[in-house]
Design an enzyme around this catalytic site. Structure first.
Site, PDB file in Angstrom:
ATOM      1  N   GLY A   1     -29.324  22.059  62.294  1.00 46.52           N
ATOM      2  CA  GLY A   1     -29.880  23.360  61.923  1.00 46.52           C
ATOM      3  C   GLY A   1     -28.978  24.120  60.972  1.00 46.52           C
ATOM      4  N   ASP A   2     -27.666  24.039  61.195  1.00 47.53           N
ATOM      5  CA  ASP A   2     -26.707  24.687  60.297  1.00 47.53           C
ATOM      6  C   ASP A   2     -26.816  24.094  58.894  1.00 47.53           C
ATOM      7  OD1 ASP A   2     -25.828  25.773  62.741  1.00 47.53           O
ATOM      8  OD2 ASP A   2     -24.358  24.178  62.977  1.00 47.53           O
TER       9      ASP A   2
END
Length: 304
Positions: free
Chosen positions: A248-249
């Site tokens: 997600g980062d």
């Protein structure tokens, strides 16, 4: 300049064990040590994608020194505030199932809190602050709100990649980008989100509350982008998922990096999804060549 903020960093100690047995002696087949924390992940990936950032947050002890040395080797700029406590270690045991044991965060004193807020006050309209990850229990529960309010005063953009109460509290404040997964978005509105249409519908409600860009990750089902003018869906490429940590980062990193390179919103969304997928298929975070290799497999289409 893009600044990332990691209030609760770590060393992620990853152990691969062929067949873990509780209560017995287990031997790891291989181990890895990486600097951990969502903001640090964003800085590392953006550096690999050719965009400079500066990492902010709190660091301490021999583990904190390791994190800084690791970032130095990757040419990631940082201006961490030193604490008197050792940066935590998070153990991630990978066997038939994945088990995580996260260490406790540091106690952050009032003077240290003020020191970080002063760094934020020095940001300007040309800056972006990425607020990512959890809050140490010693910080006020509204600490992200305080930081976002300072950014609103000085004109800096705010990107938020957090969850739970911290995410809920940030709604209503000006946000440049918000990246919940479909579970986190559903929790905000007390619904179950299992289709791209529902993700787009509730993403639009975040736009109505002052968010400029929303990306909703849906795991293997793809991802949804919602903005003031666009609602788009992107598939994710096929591959063996090795690493859910940091994916997600990496979506945030790819999206911001593409915008820094003046790509369109559609291309930035595609690049973000490629970055997240590339990380998911690696033991560590993605490299630029991994991202670009996947771009042809990702197709962006309009919703409705």
């Amino acid at each position: 300049m893009i600044y990332t903020c990691t209030l609760n960093p770590s060393i992620d100690y990853i152990m691969n064990v062929d067949a873990f047995e509780a209560g017995a002696l287990n031997r790891a087949r291989e181990t890895f040590y990486y600097p951990g924390g969502k903001g640090i992940n964003v800085s590392r990936v953006m550096g690999r994608l050719g965009v400079k950032t500066k990492a902010l947050g709190y660091i301490g002890g021999f583990t904190g020194a390791y994190v800084q040395q690791f970032l130095d080797r990757e040419a990631v700029d940082h201006a961490f505030i030193e604490t008197s406590q050792t940066t935590r270690v998070n153990v991630k045991l990978k066997s038939d199932m994945e088990t995580e044991i996260n260490g406790p965060g540091a106690e952050i004193s009032k003077p240290l809190q003020e020191e970080l807020l002063e760094q934020v006050r020095n940001l300007s309209t040309s800056d972006t602050l990425v607020l990512a990850g959890s809050l140490p229990s010693s910080l006020p529960s509204d600490f992200y709100i305080t930081m976002a309010a300072i950014c609103a005063e000085n004109g800096a953009k705010v990107v938020a990649d957090t969850s739970g109460k911290a995410l809920e509290q940030l709604l209503g404040h000006p946000l440049f980008l918000l990246k919940p997964n479909h579970h986190e978005l559903g929790e905000l509105f007390n619904v179950e989100i299992d289709t791209k249409e529902l993700a787009a519908h509730y993403g639009k409600r975040l736009i109505d509350q002052g968010v400029e860009h929303v990306i909703v990750s849906m795991g293997g089902k793809g991802a949804v982008y919602v903005g003031r003018e666009h609602e788009m869906f992107a598939n994710v490429p096929r591959g063996h998922v090795k690493n859910s940590v940091g994916a997600g980062d990496s979506v945030v990193s790819g999206f911001l990096a593409a915008l820094e390179n003046e790509e369109s919103i559609q291309e930035a969304f595609r690049y973000g999804v490629a970055s997240g997928s590339a990380t998911a298929f690696q033991d560590d975070l993605c490299q630029k060549e991994d991202v670009e290799r996947l771009l042809t497999e990702i197709h962006v289409s309009n919703i409705n």
